[in-house]
Write a protein that holds these residues in place. Structure first.
Motif, mmCIF file in Angstrom:
data_model
loop_
_atom_site.group_PDB
_atom_site.id
_atom_site.type_symbol
_atom_site.label_atom_id
_atom_site.label_comp_id
_atom_site.label_asym_id
_atom_site.label_seq_id
_atom_site.Cartn_x
_atom_site.Cartn_y
_atom_site.Cartn_z
ATOM 1 N N VAL A 177 -64.069 58.372 -49.776
ATOM 2 C CA VAL A 177 -62.773 58.086 -49.164
ATOM 3 C C VAL A 177 -61.851 59.277 -49.343
ATOM 4 C CG1 VAL A 177 -60.804 56.523 -49.126
ATOM 5 C CG2 VAL A 177 -63.088 55.634 -49.666
ATOM 6 N N ILE A 178 -61.315 59.801 -48.240
ATOM 7 C CA ILE A 178 -60.427 60.961 -48.293
ATOM 8 C C ILE A 178 -59.004 60.516 -48.637
ATOM 9 C CG2 ILE A 178 -59.501 62.923 -47.023
ATOM 10 C CD1 ILE A 178 -62.536 63.010 -47.555
ATOM 11 N N ASP A 179 -58.424 61.198 -49.609
ATOM 12 C CA ASP A 179 -57.068 60.889 -50.079
ATOM 13 C C ASP A 179 -56.231 62.167 -50.007
ATOM 14 O OD1 ASP A 179 -54.792 59.944 -51.279
ATOM 15 O OD2 ASP A 179 -55.686 59.640 -53.262
ATOM 16 N N ASN A 180 -55.398 62.280 -48.976
ATOM 17 C CA ASN A 180 -54.563 63.468 -48.804
ATOM 18 C C ASN A 180 -53.337 63.419 -49.702
ATOM 19 O OD1 ASN A 180 -55.735 62.818 -45.810
ATOM 20 N ND2 ASN A 180 -55.718 64.994 -46.218
ATOM 21 N N LYS A 181 -53.154 64.467 -50.504
ATOM 22 C CA LYS A 181 -51.984 64.586 -51.375
ATOM 23 C C LYS A 181 -51.399 65.992 -51.216
ATOM 24 C CE LYS A 181 -53.446 61.202 -54.877
ATOM 25 N NZ LYS A 181 -52.429 60.204 -54.524
ATOM 26 N N PRO A 182 -50.697 66.243 -50.107
ATOM 27 C CA PRO A 182 -50.174 67.583 -49.846
ATOM 28 C C PRO A 182 -48.900 67.886 -50.625
ATOM 29 C CG PRO A 182 -49.534 66.106 -48.082
ATOM 30 C CD PRO A 182 -50.393 65.299 -49.012
ATOM 31 N N GLY A 183 -48.527 69.164 -50.630
ATOM 32 C CA GLY A 183 -47.253 69.560 -51.215
ATOM 33 C C GLY A 183 -47.380 70.640 -52.272
ATOM 34 N N ALA A 184 -46.330 71.444 -52.400
ATOM 35 C CA ALA A 184 -46.213 72.487 -53.429
ATOM 36 C C ALA A 184 -47.387 73.469 -53.386
ATOM 37 C CB ALA A 184 -46.081 71.865 -54.815
ATOM 38 N N GLY A 185 -47.779 73.876 -52.190
ATOM 39 C CA GLY A 185 -48.845 74.855 -52.062
ATOM 40 C C GLY A 185 -50.188 74.393 -52.575
ATOM 41 N N GLY A 186 -50.416 73.073 -52.524
ATOM 42 C CA GLY A 186 -51.674 72.519 -53.006
ATOM 43 C C GLY A 186 -51.637 72.060 -54.445
ATOM 44 N N ASN A 187 -50.527 72.299 -55.138
ATOM 45 C CA ASN A 187 -50.446 71.970 -56.566
ATOM 46 C C ASN A 187 -50.421 70.463 -56.836
ATOM 47 O OD1 ASN A 187 -50.386 74.668 -57.231
ATOM 48 N ND2 ASN A 187 -48.171 74.779 -57.440
ATOM 49 N N ILE A 188 -49.746 69.700 -55.964
ATOM 50 C CA ILE A 188 -49.614 68.262 -56.202
ATOM 51 C C ILE A 188 -50.982 67.581 -56.173
ATOM 52 C CG2 ILE A 188 -48.726 66.095 -55.238
ATOM 53 C CD1 ILE A 188 -46.233 67.645 -54.370
ATOM 54 N N GLY A 189 -51.754 67.863 -55.137
ATOM 55 C CA GLY A 189 -53.070 67.257 -55.032
ATOM 56 C C GLY A 189 -54.027 67.745 -56.101
ATOM 57 N N THR A 190 -53.971 69.038 -56.415
ATOM 58 C CA THR A 190 -54.873 69.586 -57.430
ATOM 59 C C THR A 190 -54.554 69.012 -58.808
ATOM 60 O OG1 THR A 190 -55.018 71.620 -56.132
ATOM 61 C CG2 THR A 190 -55.801 71.709 -58.405
ATOM 62 N N GLU A 191 -53.264 68.837 -59.108
ATOM 63 C CA GLU A 191 -52.898 68.217 -60.390
ATOM 64 C C GLU A 191 -53.361 66.764 -60.445
ATOM 65 O OE1 GLU A 191 -49.049 67.358 -63.301
ATOM 66 O OE2 GLU A 191 -48.810 68.688 -61.578
ATOM 67 N N ALA A 192 -53.341 66.077 -59.299
ATOM 68 C CA ALA A 192 -53.825 64.690 -59.264
ATOM 69 C C ALA A 192 -55.315 64.629 -59.601
ATOM 70 C CB ALA A 192 -53.568 64.079 -57.890
ATOM 71 N N ILE A 193 -56.054 65.636 -59.192
ATOM 72 C CA ILE A 193 -57.479 65.696 -59.546
ATOM 73 C C ILE A 193 -57.624 65.901 -61.051
ATOM 74 C CG2 ILE A 193 -59.658 66.924 -59.164
ATOM 75 C CD1 ILE A 193 -58.365 67.882 -56.456
ATOM 76 N N VAL A 194 -56.807 66.802 -61.600
ATOM 77 C CA VAL A 194 -56.835 67.079 -63.044
ATOM 78 C C VAL A 194 -56.568 65.805 -63.852
ATOM 79 C CG1 VAL A 194 -55.622 68.266 -64.917
ATOM 80 C CG2 VAL A 194 -56.193 69.507 -62.817
ATOM 81 N N ARG A 195 -55.596 64.994 -63.406
ATOM 82 C CA ARG A 195 -55.169 63.809 -64.162
ATOM 83 C C ARG A 195 -56.083 62.597 -63.968
ATOM 84 N NH1 ARG A 195 -52.650 67.153 -67.162
ATOM 85 N NH2 ARG A 195 -50.912 68.230 -66.169
ATOM 86 N N ALA A 196 -57.016 62.674 -63.046
ATOM 87 C CA ALA A 196 -57.882 61.522 -62.758
ATOM 88 C C ALA A 196 -58.895 61.299 -63.880
ATOM 89 C CB ALA A 196 -58.602 61.743 -61.436
ATOM 90 N N ALA A 197 -59.423 60.085 -63.939
ATOM 91 C CA ALA A 197 -60.454 59.764 -64.930
ATOM 92 C C ALA A 197 -61.708 60.583 -64.650
ATOM 93 C CB ALA A 197 -60.783 58.277 -64.871
ATOM 94 N N PRO A 198 -62.295 61.181 -65.684
ATOM 95 C CA PRO A 198 -63.474 62.036 -65.485
ATOM 96 C C PRO A 198 -64.776 61.231 -65.404
ATOM 97 C CG PRO A 198 -62.849 62.069 -67.784
ATOM 98 C CD PRO A 198 -61.836 61.206 -67.085
ATOM 99 N N ASP A 199 -64.831 60.331 -64.436
ATOM 100 C CA ASP A 199 -65.984 59.440 -64.333
ATOM 101 C C ASP A 199 -66.793 59.659 -63.056
ATOM 102 O OD1 ASP A 199 -64.224 58.476 -62.458
ATOM 103 O OD2 ASP A 199 -63.967 56.498 -63.382
ATOM 104 N N GLY A 200 -66.419 60.677 -62.266
ATOM 105 C CA GLY A 200 -67.152 60.962 -61.046
ATOM 106 C C GLY A 200 -66.684 60.192 -59.831
ATOM 107 N N TYR A 201 -65.719 59.280 -60.030
ATOM 108 C CA TYR A 201 -65.252 58.486 -58.893
ATOM 109 C C TYR A 201 -63.956 59.035 -58.292
ATOM 110 C CZ TYR A 201 -68.998 55.316 -59.959
ATOM 111 O OH TYR A 201 -70.248 54.794 -60.152
ATOM 112 N N THR A 202 -63.443 60.102 -58.889
ATOM 113 C CA THR A 202 -62.381 60.886 -58.260
ATOM 114 C C THR A 202 -62.769 62.352 -58.368
ATOM 115 O OG1 THR A 202 -60.619 59.298 -58.783
ATOM 116 C CG2 THR A 202 -59.956 61.541 -58.262
ATOM 117 N N ILE A 203 -62.989 62.958 -57.212
ATOM 118 C CA ILE A 203 -63.277 64.381 -57.145
ATOM 119 C C ILE A 203 -62.262 65.005 -56.186
ATOM 120 C CG2 ILE A 203 -65.715 64.109 -57.712
ATOM 121 C CD1 ILE A 203 -66.363 64.400 -54.738
ATOM 122 N N GLY A 204 -62.359 66.272 -55.901
ATOM 123 C CA GLY A 204 -61.376 66.881 -55.016
ATOM 124 C C GLY A 204 -61.904 68.119 -54.329
#
Length: 325
Positions: free
Chosen positions: A65-92
């Motif tokens: 499932v694609i989850d768009n999180k735009p903003g701040a030159g890509g920082n918002i979405g990339t930080e959301a990947i960092v903060r996600a549970a490291p279980d393989g069900y959130t990647i980016g």
């Protein structure tokens, strides 16, 4: 009582086995996977994520499932990947700017791409092309260099925003050619290209997927490409390497990433699925038609690319004194 006790022990053993991390990894994936894209819907990162995700979902037998999180030159979405549970069900989708540029550009970034993220696989990389208006007096790269040296700080170049590959390609060219130009940032690459076609700026380093249709329609004129060799899509356009600028090599890239701590078994499974997906003829045709090189390979190879690119662009950002908006 002894029978009940034995049954309880057996059930406890089953619960322990099926709830263990090892079993969870071997059973992965058993539910949909969320793929965060740090840019808006309809852009190149979004389109490629959807195309790749569809192929990988068939291989993994679970929806992606694609989850768009735009903003701040890509920082918002990339930080959301960092903060996600490291279980393989959130990647980016990890992109050029948030993975290799923004740490130096912003200074106060709340994540470190090399520490807080786990590379999965390089998806693709592609060069940019230096273009001018068809009515421009500049017919070659040397014409631009001569004009810029004659009148420093007069020529203008457009970009889709500060710190992106459009601007950084031009800054790298400036540093290696010993010239000075004026940066004119826009809110998007398409807006920057539109103003170039209107004759309001002198030049632009544009992505191949965006530039090639306009080149073929004679709306812009290509002068040089930022790959080491010429592109099959533009066989008459020389590379900067050919023209005597060996350091002016820029490949915009993106690849799959996961939060730090995601188990290696899961990373390896995602890497294998992505490598298989990248062999799909339809997906390959889409990439090649845009002038891109098809990725693939191991997580370690992608990690080495990120590290090398971060070092390269950190030096450019500092040398050119680029500041965020």
């Amino acid at each position: 009582m002894r029978i009940i006790s034995n049954i309880s022990a057996f059930l406890l053993c089953l619960f322990t086995v099926f709830s263990s991390p090892i079993f969870a990894q071997s059973n992965y994936p058993n539910k949909p996977i969320n793929l965060i894209v740090p840019y808006g819907a309809g852009g190149s990162a979004d389109s490629r994520s959807r195309q790749l995700g569809q192929k990988m979902s068939l291989i993994l037998k679970q929806p992606i499932v694609i989850d768009n999180k735009p903003g701040a030159g890509g920082n918002i979405g990339t930080e959301a990947i960092v903060r996600a549970a490291p279980d393989g069900y959130t990647i980016g989708m990890g992109n050029f700017a948030p993975m290799a540029v923004n740490k130096t550009l912003f200074g106060n970034l709340r994540y470190d791409p090399e520490i807080d993220l786990t590379p999965i696989i390089l998806v693709e990389k592609g060069p940019l092309v230096l273009v001018v208006n068809p009515n421009s007096p500049f017919k070659t790269v040397q014409d631009i260099v001569v004009a810029a040296k004659a009148k420093p700080g007069v020529l203008t170049f457009s970009s889709g925003g500060i710190g992106g590959s459009h601007q950084l390609s031009a800054e790298l060219f400036e540093l290696n050619a010993g010239i000075q130009m004026i940066h004119v940032p826009y809110k998007s690459g398409s807006a920057a290209l539109t103003d170039l076609m209107a004759g309001n700026v002198d030049l632009m380093f544009d992505q191949m997927y965006s530039a090639v249709p306009s080149i073929k329609a004679d709306k812009i004129r290509p002068l040089a490409i930022t790959s080491k060799k010429r592109s099959p899509l533009l066989p008459n356009v020389p590379s900067f390497v050919e023209l005597g600028y060996p350091k002016v090599e820029v490949l915009n890239w993106q690849g799959l990433i996961a939060p730090k701590g995601t188990p290696k078994a899961i990373i390896d499974k995602l890497n294998a699925a992505a490598n298989e997906a990248l062999k799909d003829p339809q997906l390959r045709e889409l990439m090649l038609a845009q002038g891109n090189e098809i990725g693939g390979g191991s997580p370690a190879e992608f990690a080495a690319l990120v590290k090398s690119e971060a070092s390269k662009w950190s030096a450019v950002v500092k040398s050119a004194n680029i500041k965020p908006e």
